[in-house]
Structure formats: structure tokens, C-alpha cells
Design an enzyme around this catalytic site. Structure first.
Site, PDB file in Angstrom:
ATOM      1  N   LYS A  92      25.640  -3.066  -0.187  1.00 44.56           N
ATOM      2  CA  LYS A  92      27.117  -2.938  -0.175  1.00 44.56           C
ATOM      3  C   LYS A  92      27.580  -2.136   1.035  1.00 44.56           C
ATOM      4  CE  LYS A  92      26.713  -2.307  -5.120  1.00 44.56           C
ATOM      5  NZ  LYS A  92      26.728  -1.191  -6.086  1.00 44.56           N
ATOM      6  N   ARG A 132       0.790  -1.222   0.000  1.00 42.10           N
ATOM      7  CA  ARG A 132       0.000   0.000   0.000  1.00 42.10           C
ATOM      8  C   ARG A 132       0.828   1.281   0.000  1.00 42.10           C
ATOM      9  NH1 ARG A 132      -2.805  -3.773   1.546  1.00 42.10           N
ATOM     10  NH2 ARG A 132      -0.844  -4.310   2.527  1.00 42.10           N
ATOM     11  N   THR A 133       1.776   1.370   0.918  1.00 43.68           N
ATOM     12  CA  THR A 133       2.445   2.665   1.097  1.00 43.68           C
ATOM     13  C   THR A 133       3.261   3.012  -0.150  1.00 43.68           C
ATOM     14  OG1 THR A 133       2.563   2.100   3.425  1.00 43.68           O
ATOM     15  CG2 THR A 133       3.822   4.013   2.722  1.00 43.68           C
ATOM     16  N   HIS A 181       4.393   5.744  11.679  1.00 45.56           N
ATOM     17  CA  HIS A 181       3.980   5.579  10.275  1.00 45.56           C
ATOM     18  C   HIS A 181       3.055   6.757   9.966  1.00 45.56           C
ATOM     19  CE1 HIS A 181       2.929   3.988   6.493  1.00 45.56           C
ATOM     20  NE2 HIS A 181       2.604   2.747   6.817  1.00 45.56           N
ATOM     21  N   ARG A 235      10.961   4.019   3.729  1.00 40.21           N
ATOM     22  CA  ARG A 235      10.590   3.044   4.780  1.00 40.21           C
ATOM     23  C   ARG A 235      11.847   2.279   5.169  1.00 40.21           C
ATOM     24  NH1 ARG A 235       5.589  -1.054   4.719  1.00 40.21           N
ATOM     25  NH2 ARG A 235       4.608   0.913   5.274  1.00 40.21           N
TER      26      ARG A 235
HETATM   27  N1   CP Z   1      -0.513  -0.056   5.728  1.00 41.37           N
HETATM   28  C1   CP Z   1       0.715  -0.297   5.236  1.00 41.37           C
HETATM   29  O1   CP Z   1       1.719   0.338   5.616  1.00 41.37           O
HETATM   30  O2   CP Z   1       0.755  -1.290   4.284  1.00 41.37           O
HETATM   31  P1   CP Z   1       2.055  -1.739   3.508  1.00 41.37           P
HETATM   32  O3   CP Z   1       2.987  -2.368   4.512  1.00 41.37           O
HETATM   33  O4   CP Z   1       1.578  -2.706   2.463  1.00 41.37           O
HETATM   34  O5   CP Z   1       2.687  -0.516   2.922  1.00 41.37           O
END
Ligand code: CP
Length: 308
Positions: A82, A53-54, A131, A103
Site C-alpha cells: 500500500k 535459508r536466511t 549479506h 531483507r
Molecule cells: N544464502 C541465502 O541467502 O539463501 P536464501 O536466499 O534462501 O535466504
């Protein structure tokens, strides 16, 4: 315009959040108006951890705005393999893109990267910490479907220890009046003490319970389900013991209030049965769609782009 990053939902004041959500709602209603505003702009998605999703919603957001995307989807497919630091990676990516979403499994890695960046950096999830763009998504979903935040009773259920979306959401909602939290988790997966202490310091009413039953659900406006975060457990045995602790199914939904919305940041594993998906109170797929609108609004805001 001063360079601005997003590391925590608290980086925006509630007034700024209102503007961001107004923009997201306008984007939802008038997508054509925004279709070319990012022409010539690029977003870099720097994902050191898996995501559906993100990452894809950031990429969809930039494409919907007429821009382009570049990036990597695992540390193995970048020079992190590396030994390159996130700071060096970010300095380099600043030469290639106009904005970046990162992320990382380590708490604070996007913040470290932002210190060396010449472009806006968005924390797209850092370990078990925060998040913020999921929180923006959750806030937009709640405001769009409930109309307000004030006075809501929010149940958060599942892995409240490692679930970073829970920590960010509590942070963000604590700024609104008369919010109350019901924290539903097994003893081993309670919210970290720093989250509990922050609620106490702000006099936010909350209770901690173990059972997800009629008594727990009776006053809830929102039930925010979460997955047990397998990747953050130190041993498989503990994960297996916890993973099916809560299963929200049709029988449980029959005991829940008529107006209680069910949210989930997704992905789900077993914690919401598929027989709940068609319940009108199940809002988790709509929530994922709101994630695109709010990320479009965020990109425009951090790039300082306006559409008249
Ligand atoms: N909600 C969320 O962060 O989903 P993903 O881990 O698929 O990005």
C-alpha cells in the site's frame, strides 16, 4: 545496553567476531543450555524478497532459543504493497518484537529502517550490496573446518558483480593476515570497482581470471561458488548467456586440491553438479547448518543475553 544493529560484517571487530563464533560453536555442542534463554522474546522477519535459508534459519534460531517469531515473507503480503515506507514499518514492528531481520531488494533499505528502530535490526541482504549474516555463516564454516583464516587462498567464482555474499565476504576476510583472493568470473560479472579498489587500498593480493581450471584451482584452500543472480539482470538474454558459464562437476573436482573446501551460499542452480554433493570437500550443506548456530549467537549478542 546500547542499541546495536548489524548492517555490514565490519560492524564487528575481529575480536568480537571471534567471541561470536566461539558462542556459535558452544551452541552447536550444548544446544540444551540455550533452549530457553529467549523465552518471551520475539524476532520479526521482514522479507521483501524471496528467501529459504536466511528467513527460516533466523526463525529456527529464535525457536531453538525458546523465543517466538512473527513477520512477512514478501512485500505483497505487507503494507509495503500500500506504499508504506521501511522506516514506518520498522517503527511499528519495534512495538511488536524485540529484534528484527530485514531483507530488501534496495541497497541501504535495512540501514534506513534501523535509523527509526527501537530494536536491533539485522541486514538479511540488501540488493546487490551486502549479506552480513551469510558472511558470519561463511566465516564460522571456514574457521570450524579449516581452523584459521590467516594465510588462506580463497577462490570466488561466478557472479561477482551482483553476488552480495561475495562483497561481504571479501570485506570480512580482508582483515586477516596473508589472505589472497582469486576472483573467477566472466568479464561482464567482475567484482564492482569499489570492491577492487578497497582490496588495492589494503594491499590485499588478488588476481582476476576467467577460467575455472586446474591452473586456477591448484593453490585454493576454499572455492566459493555463486549462482548467477537472475533477479538482478536487466535483460533475460544476458542472463541466459551467463547462467551456465561455470559448472563445477566431478571431472573438475578430480583436478582440484585434496584439501580444497567447496562452499556456496545457496541456492544453487546449475553451477555445482549434484555429483559433487558426496565429495568430502563439498561443505555447502554443512555451511547452511552453521548458519543457524551463528544466527543464534547473533540474536543473543544483539539482545545482550548471556548464558552462564
Ligand atoms: N544464502 C541465502 O541467502 O539463501 P536464501 O536466499 O534462501 O535466504
Amino acid at each position: 545496553m546500547a542499541l546495536r544493529h548489524l548492517m555490514s560484517p565490519l560492524d564487528f571487530s575481529t575480536g568480537e567476531l571471534d567471541k561470536l563464533m566461539d558462542l556459535a560453536n558452544d551452541i552447536e555442542k550444548n544446544p540444551d543450555k540455550y533452549a530457553h534463554v529467549c523465552a518471551g522474546k520475539k524476532i520479526a522477519t521482514l522479507f521483501y524478497e524471496p528467501s529459504t535459508r536466511t528467513r527460516l534459519s533466523f526463525e529456527a534460531a529464535m525457536l531453538n532459543l525458546g523465543g517466538s517469531v512473527l513477520g512477512f515473507h514478501s512485500s505483497d503480503s505487507s503494507s509495503a504493497a500500500k506504499g508504506e515506507s521501511v522506516s514506518d514499518t520498522m517503527r511499528i514492528v519495534s512495538c511488536y518484537a524485540d529484534i528484527a531481520a530485514m531483507r530488501h531488494p534496495k541497497e541501504g533499505a535495512p540501514l534506513v529502517a534501523s535509523m527509526k528502530s527501537m530494536i536491533p535490526v539485522i541486514n538479511a541482504g540488501d540488493g546487490g550490496h551486502q549479506h552480513p549474516t551469510q558472511t558470519l555463516t561463511d566465516l564460522l564454516t571456514i574457521r570450524s573446518l579449516k581452523g584459521h583464516f590467516e594465510g588462506l587462498t580463497i577462490g570466488l567464482c561466478g557472479d561477482l558483480k551482483f553476488g552480495r555474499t561475495v562483497h561481504s565476504l571479501i570485506n570480512a576476510l580482508s582483515r586477516y593476515d596473508n589472505i589472497r583472493f582469486v576472483l573467477i568470473s566472466p568479464e561482464e560479472l567482475r567484482v564492482p570497482s569499489y570492491v577492487r579498489e578497497a582490496m588495492r587500498a589494503q594491499n590485499i593480493p588478488f588476481e582476476e581470471v576467467v577460467k575455472l581450471d586446474e591452473e586456477t584451482m591448484k593453490d585454493l584452500d576454499i572455492l566459493y561458488m555463486t549462482r548467477v543472480q537472475k533477479e538482478r539482470f536487466f535483460n533475460e538474454e544476458d542472463y541466459l548467456r551467463m547462467k551456465d558459464f561455470y559448472i563445477l562437476d566431478k571431472e573438475k573436482m578430480d583436478l582440484a586440491p585434496e584439501k580444497m573446501l567447496v562452499l556456496h551460499p545457496l541456492p544453487r542452480v546449475n553451477e555445482i553438479s549434484v555429483d559433487v554433493d558426496n565429495d568430502p570437500r563439498a561443505a555447502y550443506f554443512k555451511q547452511a547448518q552453521y548458519g543457524v548456530y551463528i544466527r543464534m549467537a547473533l540474536i543473543l549478542t544483539l539482545l545482550g543475553l548471556e548464558v552462564k
